[in-house]
Design a protein around this motif. Sequence first.
Motif, PDB file in Angstrom:
ATOM      1  N   MET B   1     -51.288  29.610 -95.392  1.00 31.90           N
ATOM      2  CA  MET B   1     -50.308  30.237 -94.526  1.00 31.90           C
ATOM      3  C   MET B   1     -50.958  31.284 -93.636  1.00 31.90           C
ATOM      4  O   MET B   1     -50.494  31.583 -92.557  1.00 31.90           O
ATOM      5  CB  MET B   1     -49.241  30.861 -95.428  1.00 31.90           C
ATOM      6  N   HIS B   2     -52.054  31.880 -94.121  1.00 32.35           N
ATOM      7  CA  HIS B   2     -52.618  32.976 -93.345  1.00 32.35           C
ATOM      8  C   HIS B   2     -53.598  32.505 -92.286  1.00 32.35           C
ATOM      9  O   HIS B   2     -54.444  31.672 -92.517  1.00 32.35           O
ATOM     10  CB  HIS B   2     -53.292  33.987 -94.275  1.00 32.35           C
ATOM     11  N   ASN B   3     -53.468  33.073 -91.117  1.00 27.19           N
ATOM     12  CA  ASN B   3     -54.433  32.862 -90.060  1.00 27.19           C
ATOM     13  C   ASN B   3     -55.674  33.693 -90.362  1.00 27.19           C
ATOM     14  O   ASN B   3     -55.669  34.515 -91.251  1.00 27.19           O
ATOM     15  CB  ASN B   3     -53.872  33.373 -88.731  1.00 27.19           C
ATOM     16  N   VAL B   5     -56.633  35.838 -88.333  1.00 25.58           N
ATOM     17  CA  VAL B   5     -56.459  37.088 -87.594  1.00 25.58           C
ATOM     18  C   VAL B   5     -56.549  38.263 -88.570  1.00 25.58           C
ATOM     19  O   VAL B   5     -55.954  38.234 -89.637  1.00 25.58           O
ATOM     20  CB  VAL B   5     -55.051  37.147 -86.964  1.00 25.58           C
ATOM     21  N   THR B   7     -55.267  41.653 -89.528  1.00 24.02           N
ATOM     22  CA  THR B   7     -54.093  42.421 -89.121  1.00 24.02           C
ATOM     23  C   THR B   7     -54.280  43.894 -89.453  1.00 24.02           C
ATOM     24  O   THR B   7     -55.015  44.251 -90.368  1.00 24.02           O
ATOM     25  CB  THR B   7     -52.820  41.927 -89.835  1.00 24.02           C
ATOM     26  N   PRO B  22     -49.031  45.550 -94.026  1.00 24.75           N
ATOM     27  CA  PRO B  22     -49.531  44.886 -92.822  1.00 24.75           C
ATOM     28  C   PRO B  22     -48.537  45.050 -91.674  1.00 24.75           C
ATOM     29  O   PRO B  22     -47.354  45.247 -91.916  1.00 24.75           O
ATOM     30  CB  PRO B  22     -49.634  43.414 -93.225  1.00 24.75           C
ATOM     31  N   GLU B  23     -49.016  44.945 -90.449  1.00 22.03           N
ATOM     32  CA  GLU B  23     -48.088  45.043 -89.316  1.00 22.03           C
ATOM     33  C   GLU B  23     -47.188  43.816 -89.279  1.00 22.03           C
ATOM     34  O   GLU B  23     -47.491  42.780 -89.853  1.00 22.03           O
ATOM     35  CB  GLU B  23     -48.863  45.163 -88.009  1.00 22.03           C
ATOM     36  N   GLY B  24     -46.065  43.971 -88.604  1.00 22.02           N
ATOM     37  CA  GLY B  24     -45.160  42.837 -88.453  1.00 22.02           C
ATOM     38  C   GLY B  24     -44.240  42.610 -89.640  1.00 22.02           C
ATOM     39  O   GLY B  24     -43.653  41.546 -89.777  1.00 22.02           O
ATOM     40  N   LEU B  25     -44.132  43.596 -90.504  1.00 22.67           N
ATOM     41  CA  LEU B  25     -43.196  43.456 -91.621  1.00 22.67           C
ATOM     42  C   LEU B  25     -41.927  44.252 -91.314  1.00 22.67           C
ATOM     43  O   LEU B  25     -41.993  45.334 -90.737  1.00 22.67           O
ATOM     44  CB  LEU B  25     -43.817  43.991 -92.925  1.00 22.67           C
ATOM     45  N   HIS B  33     -43.405  43.719-100.269  1.00 21.48           N
ATOM     46  CA  HIS B  33     -44.859  43.759-100.268  1.00 21.48           C
ATOM     47  C   HIS B  33     -45.362  44.825-101.237  1.00 21.48           C
ATOM     48  O   HIS B  33     -46.355  44.643-101.933  1.00 21.48           O
ATOM     49  CB  HIS B  33     -45.353  44.047 -98.847  1.00 21.48           C
TER      50      HIS B  33
END
Lengths: 396, 97, 464
Positions: B1-3, B5, B7, B22-25, B33
């Motif tokens: 699932m993880h790129n 990238v 983060t 992580p960002e985007g949460l 998390h």
Amino acid sequence: MTDTTDVVVIGGGAIGSSVAFALARHGASVTLLDVSTPGRATSASAGGLWSLGESLGLGCGVILHTAQKGAGDGPAPLPLTFMDFLWESNLRFPSLAAELRTLCGIDIEAEAATGLLYLVYDEEQERHANRIIEWAGSDHGCVEKWTPQHIHNRDPLITYDLRGAIHFPGDNQVNPMLLTEALKRGACAKGARFIAEARVRAFQCSNGRVVAVESDKGTIACGAVVNAAGAWSAQIARLANIEIPIHPVRGQIVCTEALQPGTLRSNLSTRDCYILQKAHGEVIIGSTTEYCDFNIGVRYQDMCNLAAGAIRAVPALRNVMVKRTWAGLRPGTPDELPILGPAVELENFFHATGGFRTGIVAAPLTGEVVAASVLGQTPKFSIEPFLARRFQSLVA
Amino acid sequence: MHNDVRTMEIEFTLDGQTVCCPEGLTVAGAMFHLGRRSVRMTARTAAPRSLFCGIGVCCDCLMQIDERASIRACMTLVQPGMRVVSGQGAATVALEA
Amino acid sequence: MSYPGIVIIGGGPAGMSAAVAIATHGLTCTIVDEGFDLGGQIYRKPTNPACAPAPHPRGEGLRAEVARLGEHINVRTGDSAWGIFDGLRVAITSPDECTELLQPQAVILAPGAHELVPPFPGWTLPGVMTPGAAQILTKTMGVAPGKRVLVAGTGPFLLAVACQLIDAGVHVVSVLEASPRSAWLTLPLHGFRTPAILDEGLAYLTKLARAHVPVRYGRVVVAATGETELNAVEHAPVGAEWFPERNHIETEQVDTLLIGYGFVPRVQLAQMAGCDLELRPDIGGWIPVRDRNLATTVSGIFAAGDGAGVAGSLAAALEGQLAGMAATQFLGAIDEATFTAARHTIEHELARLRPLRSALDKISALQPGLMSLVRDDTIVCRCEEVTWREAREAVCAGSTTYRSLKMTSRAGMGACQGRFCWPFLSRLVAAEVKCPLADIGPPSARPPLGPITLGALASGLQDK
Ligand SMILES: Cc1cc2nc3c(=O)[nH]c(=O)nc-3n(C[C@H](O)[C@H](O)[C@H](O)COP(=O)(O)OP(=O)(O)OC[C@H]3O[C@@H](n4cnc5c(N)ncnc54)[C@H](O)[C@@H]3O)c2cc1C
Ligand SMILES: Cc1cc2nc3c(=O)[nH]c(=O)nc-3n(C[C@H](O)[C@H](O)[C@H](O)COP(=O)(O)OP(=O)(O)OC[C@H]3O[C@@H](n4cnc5c(N)ncnc54)[C@H](O)[C@@H]3O)c2cc1C
Ligand code: FES
């Protein structure tokens, strides 16, 4: 099949329920008919018991402004008899609360010693406040002037940006829905019958008397009828060819999420709005006074205004969530006084309506005096000023 | 699932303590998390509540975020320096400075 | 404030398709969506850059179309629409607490649906959530909902989410489907016109089998237990009408339960606008009454997608396109003949999707047994923490309307405005007063639809 009862009370709001309770207490056989119409005043109301504040036009500062224009310098925009009526009614809450708790186990959340604070922002309001204090202070011993510091000590969330406040220590609050529910169940405990979703459609009359009431849930033969249908009571009266000048007066409310109890200790009134925290924690911000039709929509601009008014008085409310807004229809009369007692046109038809903006505080005494009037007794408080016949020339 | 990238980690405070995610949460996502699925206690029965509908409808995930009393944690992205407080009963308001 | 054009509420497949249709015909529109990006529920974009975007050619295609027509389409993501006033004025609030009133000439409501979960003991415990909530955590943030997950309810969405969790490395214990397997076996008969959808379903089943995740048919969750979080789920086989056979309860140790029994259209804005609603339990409950052009009963307001009756993302996109064209025609920017021809094509496409969808709706239709799971102390109104006993007593004492029940028991008085308790409580009331569910009515919808602060509301004053 026809039912029989002594008295049919039409309308299960605060007023009708109180009348039914008072009648049942006197041993009359009572049937209370109601439909849950959106906009019924009792469900919409704030539940402020502001016998003084309201009769002085300070319950909602918006009213003060109009009152000032109409009444010049006089502190009491409404007649003194009415103020006494509300005062008397208000005094009944502590014992009524106890009685209803024993009778049906409902706590009507009648608070003692919350008090109403009328916040004074500017000079003009201060002059008016001073006149009120001079006028009422000596008489009832129930009005005080508070300094910003005093206000702050008691309710630290109130803005410091004001000149002071008038405090009405006897003006508290109640939960209007629980009050009504308890009165209804109290009435039933004393033998009354309550029929929900029974819309009254017609009256059967003979020889100048109502002999039966027709509703969605059947026909009931009766000895007398009490019209307590709130803003709809003119429609009910018209079914009996009676004209009364009752019209809906819309009031909008903004209600917040529940806050910790005691966040606001006083009921507040300002020139923009009133603000009170209910027992459950929600803060109610009201209200508008709009002469309107039966529409119960809320208006964007009015809601924004109420919100801004509340934040001016209590800045921390800025961060609180608005949970809901609504509007209710007060039963209004041209002179802002209730219409109580016998109708002119029909012998056994009685009014218990026109509660307008004080129908909750007026409910206990209204129930008593109307019940007395129906039962042919002399009411403890004269209802002379509130009789329908004062409008004879108006509606003729 | 993880790129692949990399983060950024974002720092914010939760009940006064500095934490990272992580960002985007969303705030609700960050709570999961951090292994803290309960986001608040209810007013009436002091029962724990968490994410339920996930799309902003049920209002179960309300938290105090940057002094605002009740924000939907599932509809709010964590921002650096955000002050998140898990609710304890009815909402509280703070005196303005 | 600049002219918003036609305002579209919701940027899912329905809302995006509507915007594309409008912009293609040269009119301006504004999409308001409180999500972080366009896409709606199915085409949600990851917010965590570490998550690989799900391959959604349709979603990406729509997003690209919207971007291409950007000159005509204002996109206001993050903004919530919380009220409709005087017919067509839409109140919206941005995340930085600015409120304004948009005054369009037409409105398209495309707010989608939310999941349905009837109350059962323990359903308020942390760890119990909708499959959609877990999907968003894993798919868009890379966060696992828990360690051991049970998926339960009904409908193919359960399978989709279970597969997504497996892909994300989450341990799915099993999937419980309330309907019997025999019902599912009839599906191919209805899906021959839409083989791709059937294939998708089969692919899910294959994946679950490979991952050794059993799909157990004819079972419902009867209780969730745990102290401060979920730690076990009790489930049982069902008999007729999904009544659980309580002497065959199995207990499963899991820390996460994803439970959903289908979707409920989000009709509150339509209600506030004064649109007439009708009850259609087969497609999710109360929906706005619409004509052939997807116009509601309020002039200038159109409704499309799952928010107007649950039919899935493909139908939502088609409806959005039709509503967009209808609104454009309403404003006089398409001629009758073009519009009628386009509508004909869209209707044809929608008809093709219908047989499979109706079959699915029948299989997953709510059964009375689900309403029997509550115990006296089970919370039925999550917001106000009203128990089943309290609500039932209020109903028995005569509170048989949404309003009166709310006043006496506080059920439905909370922030979600009855959206989660009323589908259940209205059935209780209907049974009590022995009348059809339709007579009981939907919960009333009052602004603000979602939580906004007083400060945000007061900021609307500047906008005269
Ligand atoms: C926003 C707002 C705030 C208020 N705040 C306060 C306050 O703080 N303090 C205060 O003292 N007062 C307040 N009031 C005023 C108070 O609420 C009213 O005066 C009081 O509730 C009137 O009660 P009622 O029983 O006469 O009318 P209602 O409560 O309106 O009851 C009338 C009942 O009659 C029923 N009815 C109508 N037609 C029929 C029919 N054909 N058959 C059978 N039944 C019928 C209606 O459905 C309704 O249930 C407020 C009012 C509003 C709107
Ligand atoms: C949580 C969830 C996950 C789902 N996942 C899938 C899936 O993976 N596969 C599948 O086939 N189906 C899924 N569905 C079903 C899905 O809803 C539909 O098939 C499809 O997305 C419907 O498209 P739509 O455009 O009608 O609505 P949606 O896609 O739901 O879009 C509606 C949009 O409107 C916005 N909105 C709603 N109200 C407001 C408001 N008041 N103000 C601002 N914005 C608002 C929402 O944020 C949302 O983005 C899911 C449903 C839900 C509830
Ligand atoms: S989880 Fe339902 S609103 Fe956030």
